[in-house]
Design an enzyme around this catalytic site. Structure first.
Site, short mmCIF file in Angstrom:
data_model
loop_
_atom_site.label_atom_id
_atom_site.label_comp_id
_atom_site.label_asym_id
_atom_site.label_seq_id
_atom_site.Cartn_x
_atom_site.Cartn_y
_atom_site.Cartn_z
N LEU A 1 0.47 -1.50 0.33
CA LEU A 1 -0.36 -0.40 -0.28
C LEU A 1 0.74 1.68 -0.16
O LEU A 1 2.20 1.55 0.20
CB LEU A 1 -0.38 -0.36 1.31
N THR B 1 -5.67 6.99 -9.29
CA THR B 1 -4.94 5.77 -9.56
C THR B 1 -4.11 6.70 -10.05
O THR B 1 -2.36 5.86 -10.78
CB THR B 1 -5.69 5.41 -11.06
N SER C 1 -0.69 8.29 -10.84
CA SER C 1 0.50 9.45 -12.25
C SER C 1 1.88 7.91 -12.54
O SER C 1 1.91 7.55 -11.73
CB SER C 1 1.17 10.69 -12.02
N GLY D 1 14.14 15.87 -10.04
CA GLY D 1 15.76 15.74 -11.08
C GLY D 1 16.35 16.47 -10.12
O GLY D 1 17.99 15.80 -9.84
N GLU E 1 17.88 20.65 -19.19
CA GLU E 1 16.54 21.32 -18.58
C GLU E 1 16.49 22.28 -20.46
O GLU E 1 17.23 23.05 -20.77
CB GLU E 1 16.76 22.15 -17.87
N HIS F 1 12.24 32.67 20.49
CA HIS F 1 14.08 32.59 20.05
C HIS F 1 14.32 32.00 20.81
O HIS F 1 14.19 31.90 22.21
CB HIS F 1 14.15 34.41 20.76
C1 LIG Z 1 10.52 10.84 -6.81
C2 LIG Z 1 9.35 11.08 -6.70
C3 LIG Z 1 9.25 12.03 -5.38
C4 LIG Z 1 8.20 12.22 -5.43
N1 LIG Z 1 8.64 13.49 -4.30
C5 LIG Z 1 7.43 14.19 -3.49
C6 LIG Z 1 7.31 14.87 -2.21
O1 LIG Z 1 8.46 14.95 -1.90
N2 LIG Z 1 6.38 15.09 -1.81
C7 LIG Z 1 5.30 15.20 -2.29
O2 LIG Z 1 4.18 15.76 -1.82
N3 LIG Z 1 5.37 14.13 -3.94
C8 LIG Z 1 6.08 13.94 -4.29
N4 LIG Z 1 5.98 13.40 -5.05
C9 LIG Z 1 4.76 12.85 -6.03
C10 LIG Z 1 3.90 12.35 -5.19
O3 LIG Z 1 4.17 10.16 -5.25
C11 LIG Z 1 2.35 12.10 -5.39
O4 LIG Z 1 1.92 13.51 -5.86
C12 LIG Z 1 1.55 10.62 -4.95
O5 LIG Z 1 2.04 9.72 -4.76
C13 LIG Z 1 -0.20 11.13 -5.63
O6 LIG Z 1 -0.80 9.99 -4.37
P1 LIG Z 1 -1.92 9.89 -5.60
O7 LIG Z 1 -2.62 9.28 -4.24
O8 LIG Z 1 -2.62 10.15 -6.46
O9 LIG Z 1 -1.28 8.39 -6.47
P2 LIG Z 1 0.17 7.03 -6.69
O10 LIG Z 1 0.42 7.64 -5.16
O11 LIG Z 1 0.43 6.92 -8.06
O12 LIG Z 1 -0.78 6.15 -6.69
C14 LIG Z 1 -2.12 5.27 -7.30
C15 LIG Z 1 -2.07 3.70 -6.84
O13 LIG Z 1 -2.93 3.63 -7.79
C16 LIG Z 1 -2.61 1.50 -8.13
N5 LIG Z 1 -3.37 1.86 -9.11
C17 LIG Z 1 -3.59 2.56 -9.96
N6 LIG Z 1 -4.31 1.85 -11.34
C18 LIG Z 1 -4.80 0.60 -10.79
C19 LIG Z 1 -6.36 -0.11 -10.99
N7 LIG Z 1 -6.06 -0.46 -11.68
N8 LIG Z 1 -5.88 -1.28 -9.82
C20 LIG Z 1 -5.80 -0.84 -8.96
N9 LIG Z 1 -4.73 -0.37 -8.56
C21 LIG Z 1 -3.82 0.11 -9.48
C22 LIG Z 1 -0.92 1.79 -8.53
O14 LIG Z 1 0.00 1.04 -8.02
C23 LIG Z 1 -0.79 3.15 -7.10
O15 LIG Z 1 -0.34 2.69 -6.07
C24 LIG Z 1 7.13 12.24 -5.70
C25 LIG Z 1 6.45 11.57 -6.61
C26 LIG Z 1 8.53 10.79 -6.90
C27 LIG Z 1 8.28 9.92 -8.49
#
Ligand SMILES: Cc1cc2nc3c(=O)[nH]c(=O)nc-3n(C[C@H](O)[C@H](O)[C@H](O)COP(=O)(O)OP(=O)(O)OC[C@H]3O[C@@H](n4cnc5c(N)ncnc54)[C@H](O)[C@@H]3O)c2cc1C
Length: 465
Positions: free
Chosen positions: A39, A145, A147, A187, A205, A444
């Site tokens: 999860l 779901t 990105s 990045g 970039e 402070h």
């Molecule tokens: C390297 C990296 C660093 C990051 N650092 C930060 C940070 O420091 N702070 C921050 O705020 N954000 C950060 N982010 C962004 C953050 O991870 C995302 O904004 C966040 O996870 C989005 O949450 P979400 O619940 O929308 O989707 P997600 O976390 O992407 O979760 C979606 C889930 O849905 C599941 N899923 C998809 N399709 C299906 C399906 N059909 N059936 C069942 N399951 C499915 C996937 O397996 C996944 O586990 C970072 C991202 C990356 C890649």
């Protein structure tokens, strides 16, 4: 008979798992479907958490190497064990993902393991590892779901030498030369990790600036500091292709700095795109925009009754805490409440050194919108706690509406900016003025006094500068 739920959430990232827990707290029978083996989604498994674990470990190494002498602390020999760092990172991830499993059990949320497809409004099919489809009925369906990394045409990610952020979080050696394609926050954070551990890092970039959504002044300040740490920047430069030459990767560039770079590893981090593969949205008729994001109204409802969407898969910044707020809001709406998420009060943080944190509008946005504003700035060099800590890089910048003094934007570059921004976010959420922050007593010596001073500076009455 298919099992029936009040709400079924697809995806257990910070949007989905939080929505599921809140729905269950409100008495709804909730299930969360997740295809990954654990999860927590992108954030806990391959995003926020592993990246921050590596940033923390590499920062400790960098501090031990360079930052302790001024405190009179001598360290005989400084080194690091990459395998141990990776093991620690994996342990942090496992602890947190298991924590979500515990929260599901505690709140009686069902975790349905498998890939979900929406067969019709109110009907979801879950296919698990055994390949047997299971029908589920739900009064409401929430799409969460998330990105995935945006691919670059013609570039094959093998997660060994040409990696996405996922591969860059799990390298088994420090590359001698790392080229990062894309100067966004992912990045820069991962580039910082590997730079601190000894890699020569070049960031390429396309635009003329890094992290383009940052207030320009802060983006420039961040670039200067990262350049001082040894990261090389090639701005206004486009990747033309990646080939092989003399046993290394040959990165061909176009643009103001047309040349070839040799690299051992290339990190492609040019952004993220909404993920809806296999969900069956076309068949059900759920509308998406030209970028593939599910279109929702203010209450997170799609165009199909009973189907909602939150998090990275809809409009707005792709951030974990934004997804969480939306998860709570949509669950409460399904329970008959009417919460709102204020898009203008969502902070964003870049966890480099120094950190950069922002909430509200940038100066460029205010100029473009023709809003009249006043600026207050205060540098950490004049903050006593920053002095005692030995981290004086950066400043706080507050933008307030000229006529009303209402806070429009707060931007911080400096030590612990990611924590400091919480005060500014709360102030924005309450519709505060710069004067409200200026009149608030700050302990402070703390770094937060820099916020108070910047608020005083809006009215040209900062004390300590
Ligand atoms: C390297 C990296 C660093 C990051 N650092 C930060 C940070 O420091 N702070 C921050 O705020 N954000 C950060 N982010 C962004 C953050 O991870 C995302 O904004 C966040 O996870 C989005 O949450 P979400 O619940 O929308 O989707 P997600 O976390 O992407 O979760 C979606 C889930 O849905 C599941 N899923 C998809 N399709 C299906 C399906 N059909 N059936 C069942 N399951 C499915 C996937 O397996 C996944 O586990 C970072 C991202 C990356 C890649």
């Amino acid at each position: 008979m298919p099992e029936r739920f009040d709400v079924v959430i697809i995806g257990a990232g910070p949007g989905g798992y939080v929505a599921a827990i809140r729905a269950a707290q409100l008495g709804l029978k909730a299930a969360c479907i997740e295809s990954r083996g654990s999860l927590g989604g992108t954030c806990l498994n391959i995003g926020c958490i592993p990246s921050k674990a590596l940033l923390q470990s590499s920062e400790k190494f960098a501090e031990a190497k360079q930052g302790l002498a001024e405190h009179g602390v001598t360290v005989a020999e400084v080194g690091f064990n990459l395998a141990a760092m990776m093991e620690r990172k994996d342990k942090v991830v496992t602890t947190l993902t298991r924590g979500v499993e515990f929260l599901f059990r505690k709140n009686k949320v069902d975790w349905l393991k498998g890939k979900a497809r929406i067969a019709a409004p109110g009907r979801v099919v879950v296919t698990g590892a055994d390949g047997i489809p299971q029908d589920i009925e739900a009064a409401s369906i929430i799409i969460a779901t998330g990105s995935e990394s945006t691919p670059l045409p013609g570039v094959h990610i093998d997660e060994q030498r040409i990696v996405s952020s996922t591969g860059a979080l799990a390298l088994d050696h420090v590359p001698k030369r790392l080229v990062v394609i894309g100067g966004g926050y992912i990045g820069l954070e991962l580039g910082s990790v590997w730079r601190r551990l000894g890699a020569e890092v070049t960031v390429v970039e396309l635009l003329d600036r890094i992290v383009p959504n940052l207030d320009r002044e802060l983006g420039q300040a961040l670039q200067r500091t990262l350049a001082r740490s040894g990261i090389d920047f090639k701005l206004g430069t486009k990747l033309a292709g990646i080939g092989e030459a003399e046993g290394a990767l040959s990165v061909k560039l176009d643009g103001s700095d047309a040349q070839k770079l040799s690299a051992d590893v290339v990190l492609v981090s040019v952004g993220r795109r909404p993920y809806t593969d296999g969900l069956g949205l076309e068949a059900v008729g759920v509308a998406r925009d030209e970028s593939g994001r599910v279109i929702v109204d203010d209450g997170f409802a799609t165009n199909i009754p009973g189907i909602y969407a939150i998090g990275d898969v809809i409009r707005g910044p792709m951030l974990a805490h934004k997804a969480e707020e939306e998860g709570i809001a949509v669950a409460e709406r399904l329970a008959g409440q009417k919460p709102q998420v204020d898009c203008d009060a969502i902070p964003s943080v870049v966890y480099t050194w120094p950190e950069v944190a922002s909430v509200g509008k940038t100066e460029e946005e205010l100029k473009a919108a023709g809003v009249s504003y006043r600026t207050g700035k205060f540098p950490f060099t004049a903050n006593p706690r920053a002095r005692t800590n030995g981290y004086t890089e950066g400043f706080v910048k507050i933008l307030a509406e000229s006529e009303t003094d209402r806070l429009l934007g707060v931007h911080i570059i400096g030590p612990d900016a990611g924590t400091l921004i919480a005060e500014a976010t709360l102030a924005k959420e309450f519709g505060a003025s710069a004067e409200d922050i200026a009149r608030t007593c700050h302990a402070h010596p703390t770094l937060s006094e820099a916020l108070k001073e910047a608020a005083l500076a809006v009215d040209a009455r900062a004390i300590h500068i």
